[in-house]
Structure formats: C-alpha cells, structure tokens
Write a protein that holds these residues in place. Sequence first.
Motif, PDB file in Angstrom:
ATOM      1  N   UNK A 156       0.905  -0.763   0.010  1.00  0.00           N
ATOM      2  CA  UNK A 156       0.120   0.329   0.302  1.00  0.00           C
ATOM      3  C   UNK A 156       0.486   1.737   0.009  1.00  0.00           C
ATOM      4  N   UNK A 157       1.964   1.795   0.761  1.00  0.00           N
ATOM      5  CA  UNK A 157       2.748   2.520   0.619  1.00  0.00           C
ATOM      6  C   UNK A 157       3.545   2.482  -0.672  1.00  0.00           C
ATOM      7  N   UNK A 158       3.526   1.543  -1.418  1.00  0.00           N
ATOM      8  CA  UNK A 158       4.586   2.063  -2.887  1.00  0.00           C
ATOM      9  C   UNK A 158       3.373   2.599  -3.877  1.00  0.00           C
ATOM     10  N   UNK A 159       2.661   1.809  -3.864  1.00  0.00           N
ATOM     11  CA  UNK A 159       1.132   2.737  -4.573  1.00  0.00           C
ATOM     12  C   UNK A 159       0.344   4.332  -3.777  1.00  0.00           C
ATOM     13  N   UNK A 160       0.656   4.080  -2.855  1.00  0.00           N
ATOM     14  CA  UNK A 160       1.073   5.470  -2.441  1.00  0.00           C
ATOM     15  C   UNK A 160       1.868   6.671  -2.474  1.00  0.00           C
ATOM     16  N   UNK A 161       2.521   5.723  -2.711  1.00  0.00           N
ATOM     17  CA  UNK A 161       4.141   7.184  -3.321  1.00  0.00           C
ATOM     18  C   UNK A 161       3.805   7.272  -4.578  1.00  0.00           C
ATOM     19  N   UNK A 162       4.035   6.104  -5.467  1.00  0.00           N
ATOM     20  CA  UNK A 162       2.936   5.908  -6.851  1.00  0.00           C
ATOM     21  C   UNK A 162       2.185   7.551  -6.824  1.00  0.00           C
ATOM     22  N   UNK A 163       1.319   7.892  -6.480  1.00  0.00           N
ATOM     23  CA  UNK A 163       0.397   8.721  -6.417  1.00  0.00           C
ATOM     24  C   UNK A 163       0.606  10.194  -6.148  1.00  0.00           C
ATOM     25  N   UNK A 164       1.829   9.850  -4.662  1.00  0.00           N
ATOM     26  CA  UNK A 164       2.289  11.152  -4.771  1.00  0.00           C
ATOM     27  C   UNK A 164       3.332  11.921  -5.967  1.00  0.00           C
ATOM     28  N   UNK A 165       4.556  10.649  -6.219  1.00  0.00           N
ATOM     29  CA  UNK A 165       4.881  10.844  -7.547  1.00  0.00           C
ATOM     30  C   UNK A 165       4.177  11.625  -8.758  1.00  0.00           C
ATOM     31  N   UNK A 166       2.918  11.034  -8.975  1.00  0.00           N
ATOM     32  CA  UNK A 166       2.068  11.082 -10.139  1.00  0.00           C
ATOM     33  C   UNK A 166       1.488  12.715  -9.394  1.00  0.00           C
ATOM     34  N   UNK A 167       1.151  13.278  -8.279  1.00  0.00           N
ATOM     35  CA  UNK A 167       0.631  14.259  -8.870  1.00  0.00           C
ATOM     36  C   UNK A 167       1.603  15.125  -8.431  1.00  0.00           C
ATOM     37  N   UNK A 168       3.030  14.738  -8.071  1.00  0.00           N
ATOM     38  CA  UNK A 168       4.783  16.096  -8.087  1.00  0.00           C
ATOM     39  C   UNK A 168       4.510  15.897  -9.774  1.00  0.00           C
ATOM     40  N   UNK A 169       4.145  14.803  -9.964  1.00  0.00           N
ATOM     41  CA  UNK A 169       5.115  15.265 -11.559  1.00  0.00           C
ATOM     42  C   UNK A 169       4.029  16.255 -12.394  1.00  0.00           C
ATOM     43  N   UNK A 170       2.347  15.856 -11.909  1.00  0.00           N
ATOM     44  CA  UNK A 170       1.637  16.799 -12.625  1.00  0.00           C
ATOM     45  C   UNK A 170       1.942  18.223 -12.493  1.00  0.00           C
ATOM     46  N   UNK A 171       1.686  18.032 -11.430  1.00  0.00           N
ATOM     47  CA  UNK A 171       2.276  19.784 -10.902  1.00  0.00           C
ATOM     48  C   UNK A 171       3.388  20.511 -11.128  1.00  0.00           C
ATOM     49  N   UNK A 172       4.266  19.521 -11.550  1.00  0.00           N
ATOM     50  CA  UNK A 172       5.912  20.301 -12.076  1.00  0.00           C
ATOM     51  C   UNK A 172       5.397  21.196 -13.081  1.00  0.00           C
ATOM     52  N   UNK A 173       5.063  19.477 -13.958  1.00  0.00           N
ATOM     53  CA  UNK A 173       4.850  20.202 -16.104  1.00  0.00           C
ATOM     54  C   UNK A 173       3.923  20.972 -16.097  1.00  0.00           C
ATOM     55  N   UNK A 174       2.287  21.271 -15.017  1.00  0.00           N
ATOM     56  CA  UNK A 174       1.852  22.638 -15.193  1.00  0.00           C
ATOM     57  C   UNK A 174       2.453  23.552 -15.223  1.00  0.00           C
ATOM     58  N   UNK A 175       3.105  23.426 -14.261  1.00  0.00           N
ATOM     59  CA  UNK A 175       3.668  24.586 -13.204  1.00  0.00           C
ATOM     60  C   UNK A 175       4.733  25.332 -15.309  1.00  0.00           C
ATOM     61  N   UNK A 176       5.744  24.426 -14.984  1.00  0.00           N
ATOM     62  CA  UNK A 176       6.252  24.762 -16.178  1.00  0.00           C
ATOM     63  C   UNK A 176       5.564  25.329 -17.233  1.00  0.00           C
ATOM     64  N   UNK A 177       4.516  25.043 -18.251  1.00  0.00           N
ATOM     65  CA  UNK A 177       3.781  25.098 -18.978  1.00  0.00           C
ATOM     66  C   UNK A 177       3.155  26.443 -18.922  1.00  0.00           C
TER      67      UNK A 177
END
Length: 249
Positions: A156-177
């Motif tokens: 479960x912790x791995x999957x929530x880590x994936x969710x956090x990583x995915x959110x951070x990546x989306x935020x980073x790409x949105x900020x860049x754009x």
Amino acid sequence: MDLDPDLAALRPLGGFFALRTAGASAGPGPGALPNFAETYQTISSDGDGNAMTFRVAVVADRLRVAEPRVCASLAQQALAARLWSVALGCAVLYGGVPDLDPRLLRWDASATVPDDLWLTEVRPLPGDAATLLDTVLHAHLQPLGEALTSRYGVASGLLWGNAGSALAAAARELDRWVRANGRTDAAERAAALTDDLFAHPLLRATGTRAGTAFRRRSCCLYYRVPGGGVCGDCCFTRPPDSSPRAASG
C-alpha cells in the motif's frame, strides 16, 4: 467554473492532461469501453476480462517484465498521473473540474495517451482541493490501490508513493507550461492547490518537497524492468539488489 464540452484548454499541455469527452469533435467515442466502477469492482474476480488486469498484462508484454507486482505498480502510477493531470489542469486553467465519477469515466486499457480515457458527460464541480481529493484520491486511487494490493500483493505504501510522485510530476509540468506562457497567476494557483493536496495524510508522508521538486520515500520498482534504473524522484540513488528478496519496494 465554465467547462467547455471538449475541455479544449487541456490540449496544449500535452497528452497526459488531455481527456476525451463523449461530445468531442474528433475521435471514435467511448463506445462499449468499461467504466472504472466496473473495473475496480472486478479486479479480484474477473481475471483477464478486467480492464486493469488486462493493462497489467499489456505493461508486462511491452516492458518484458515477468513480475506482475512490478507491472501493477507501473500501471497504477501511469493511471494516477493521468487522473491528477486532468484534475489539476482543469482546476488551474478553468477554476473547476469535471466530475470524474468512476461510472462516468471509461478506459481503453490497450490505448496510449490521450486516447485511453473518455468522459461520457462533463459535469462541472468546484476546483478546490477537497473536490480534487474526492474526485481523484477517494473515488479512484483508494479503491484501485486496495484492489491491486489484494490481487497482486503490491504494498500500500508503494502505491501511495506512486500517487504522490504522479501528483508532483503533474504539478511540475503544469507549472512549467503556465510559466512558459506568462501565466504567473495560474502558477500561483497551481502551487497553492498542490500544497493543499499534499496536506492530506495519505499524500503527506509519500515524500519531501521543495518547490516543484519531489523526492519520494518509496520505489515504484521500475529498476526491475530490463534495462530500467531508478527514477528521478526515487528514494534510491542507484538500483538496489534486484533479487526477489529485495523487491519489496
């Protein structure tokens, strides 16, 4: 909170942010694709007839990975990235989000972005953090994670880590754009909204953040893909021992 039927404002951000709608002017439409409510309910019982288990098999074939747990992790992380990107992009650019109720959202598990997700009806909702948590974390990531843990034994912790990583990546790409397009107001909204999302207990402990940078506290297991390594936000600085006993993530 005025969402156009095609969610056209998302298209310039790239495929991960785009969402096909039933009223879109291009594309074949969702047809008989399964919705996510069906997918989450039948992961444990429907075998290869389930869209998620099919997607796990697709990942295994494309990446030549024999471990279903690794493929389940990577499939879940990619889907989390799609959901966060759509929701965060809409919230920042429109001020509202479409209702991503699992019964409205359909999935072509054999397709690549942006042709994988279809929304059958655009129902506008507020673009605040509480709504995004309801529409993405509670409606999708929780039932999906529970089902994948049950079927594949993914921590479960791995999957929530994936969710956090995915959110951070989306935020980073949105900020860049938005910064590249002179939208400093949107950059501020994206940062504030991302902060509020990461305040949720299930996301807060997934990693450490500094601006748009993120370092997760778990590993998605990509290093176990032939030719793979560690991701840029991984807790590891180099691939660990890849023997079966070291694959706990």
